[in-house]
Scaffold this motif. Sequence first.
Motif, PDB file in Angstrom:
ATOM      1  N   ALA A  90      17.841 -45.971 -74.015  1.00  0.00           N
ATOM      2  CA  ALA A  90      18.106 -44.540 -74.185  1.00  0.00           C
ATOM      3  C   ALA A  90      19.228 -44.393 -75.200  1.00  0.00           C
ATOM      4  O   ALA A  90      20.380 -44.706 -74.910  1.00  0.00           O
ATOM      5  N   THR A  91      18.897 -43.975 -76.389  1.00  0.00           N
ATOM      6  CA  THR A  91      19.895 -43.851 -77.445  1.00  0.00           C
ATOM      7  C   THR A  91      20.224 -42.395 -77.709  1.00  0.00           C
ATOM      8  O   THR A  91      19.326 -41.549 -77.794  1.00  0.00           O
ATOM      9  N   ARG A 133       7.460 -45.911 -66.199  1.00  0.00           N
ATOM     10  CA  ARG A 133       7.669 -47.015 -65.255  1.00  0.00           C
ATOM     11  C   ARG A 133       8.469 -48.163 -65.878  1.00  0.00           C
ATOM     12  O   ARG A 133       8.112 -49.338 -65.790  1.00  0.00           O
ATOM     13  N   LEU A 134       9.569 -47.802 -66.524  1.00  0.00           N
ATOM     14  CA  LEU A 134      10.413 -48.808 -67.167  1.00  0.00           C
ATOM     15  C   LEU A 134      11.075 -49.692 -66.123  1.00  0.00           C
ATOM     16  O   LEU A 134      11.447 -49.239 -65.035  1.00  0.00           O
ATOM     17  N   ASP A 135      11.244 -50.961 -66.462  1.00  0.00           N
ATOM     18  CA  ASP A 135      11.834 -51.924 -65.528  1.00  0.00           C
ATOM     19  C   ASP A 135      13.361 -51.909 -65.562  1.00  0.00           C
ATOM     20  O   ASP A 135      14.012 -52.244 -64.570  1.00  0.00           O
ATOM     21  N   GLY A 136      13.934 -51.559 -66.685  1.00  0.00           N
ATOM     22  CA  GLY A 136      15.386 -51.536 -66.825  1.00  0.00           C
ATOM     23  C   GLY A 136      15.785 -50.632 -67.960  1.00  0.00           C
ATOM     24  O   GLY A 136      14.940 -50.207 -68.769  1.00  0.00           O
ATOM     25  N   LEU A 137      17.071 -50.340 -68.041  1.00  0.00           N
ATOM     26  CA  LEU A 137      17.582 -49.411 -69.041  1.00  0.00           C
ATOM     27  C   LEU A 137      18.847 -49.956 -69.696  1.00  0.00           C
ATOM     28  O   LEU A 137      19.729 -50.484 -69.018  1.00  0.00           O
ATOM     29  N   VAL A 138      18.923 -49.804 -71.007  1.00  0.00           N
ATOM     30  CA  VAL A 138      20.190 -49.918 -71.726  1.00  0.00           C
ATOM     31  C   VAL A 138      20.531 -48.508 -72.190  1.00  0.00           C
ATOM     32  O   VAL A 138      19.725 -47.848 -72.857  1.00  0.00           O
TER      33      VAL A 138
END
Length: 550
Positions: free
Chosen positions: A37-38, A109-114
């Motif tokens: 997420a930018t 259904r994202l597994d992780g986030l930066v």
Amino acid sequence: MRSKMIKEGLERMPHRALLYATGLPKSEIGKPFIGVATSFTDLIPGHTGMRDLERFIEKGVHTGGGYPFFFGVPGICDGIAMGHGGMHYSLASRELIADMVETVAEAHRLDGLVLLTNCDKITPGMLMAAGRLNIPSIVVTAGPMISGHYRGRRLNLTSDTFEAVGKFKKGLIRKEELEALEMCACPGAGSCQGMYTANTMACVTEALGMSLEGCATALAVSSKKRRIAFESGRLIAHLVKRNITPRKIMNIRAFENAIMVDLALGGSTNTTLHIPAIAHEAGIDLPLDAFDRLALKTPHITDMLPGGKNYLEDLDYAGGIPAVLKRLRQKLNDNITVSGKNIYEIADKAEIFDEDVIRPLDRAHHAQGGIVVLKGNLAPGGSVVKQSAVSKNMMKFRGTAIVFNSEEEAMKAILAGKVRSGHVVVIRYEGPKGGPGMREMLSPTSAIAGMGLSESVALITDGRFSGGTRGPCIGHISPEAMEGGPLAIVEDGDPIRIDIPGRRLEVLLTDVEIGRRLKTWKKPAPKINKGYLARYARSVSSANEGAIMK
């Protein structure tokens, strides 16, 4: 992995076809899907350097065994939005940011986030989303701006632009200097140079354990920041594989640590909105009084702008947040972080390179933390002040009210010379509901300081302040005037007493008189009655609850 829902099984053939249409190689489909997420935008100096950091996050995600997908999140620059109608949207945007991150992460259904962030409302909004979603997440704050320079002195946004307006109005600086300050105060990318809200929230994020050690103070556009961005990307797949989720990190121990670091730094009063709101999303009740309770045992050990002399670059060179953790270790709770290291481990390995920038506890600037909560008949639900930015002779103050129903009214009167020594400037109907959006009051507070009145004039409001505010400025008064709080019935000439050591904020009227005025008070019409802000005003809670949406 959550992403199995969109990529495994016969019935997911159309989903895979669409994923391959994005350019996803077939060899990568089995890897964790990492959303980045930018909040890159050309509109905010703190975010203009993010394209570079995106590259290093992407390299890190690939190196760590994940596959990155970038998506955008909007941002507002509080400094540019301030002093006009645009500021209504700043705090309100925090909820939109949290909702947008939630929406994309859940839909895909994202597994992780930066979470790549930097400025005032974007960082807490992303942390709120992390707490709500509770999927593995790591935060990268893009870093502070270097100091400006003019004729041999360092410059910063607040005192050298906002306060310069008042100085010029009073004839204290020439037009040529004013124009030079305008060009030199902010030399490039990064969040504003002092312990204002953006940098305070970056420090809070690191203290929470949600970003890597050193991230908060590593300067924008530095190689150090690039390496942190890369390592954050590399680690996120590891967090996914081990199912290290935000709620395992952001527990009550972490929030107390974050508050103590905030208090030790003399951070922005806006954290009293953001930290409880993040805690709420993480399923933790964190009352406003927690700040005051922890302030009593947390000394103020750094002399940071705006009330002090040090810049974020000074804090970074002195050892950054790890060094602050080292100073506070005996008071902190041990807890895990996204790095895999515990708080005590980070503190023990830290070095302190400047004993004056990060002072020992027995040489603290103040025995108590930077933020305190005041209550009394003007603020039954509480109000907040950054006591570390208030001079000793203004810690107790009695003055007469001069009342304004908007920031614009107050600013016009201040610049016209109508605010004089002995006044308590009252700005009301600027709370979460009344604003709507609880605008920051940096323009009037800076004008007061620039005109040399910060030692003889106080300001109180149900709105809020920028992290750049200094002086006896008390905000977040709850209940707010729009809810029929006592601030709504204050009149010109009423005597007001401020006692920061005694934690009191009072209008010196009898209960009978206050009750009489409240009975005759009529709620004003909303300032804005259409669009998102109208919906926000109907749903937002009081400042003492973190201005969360209900």
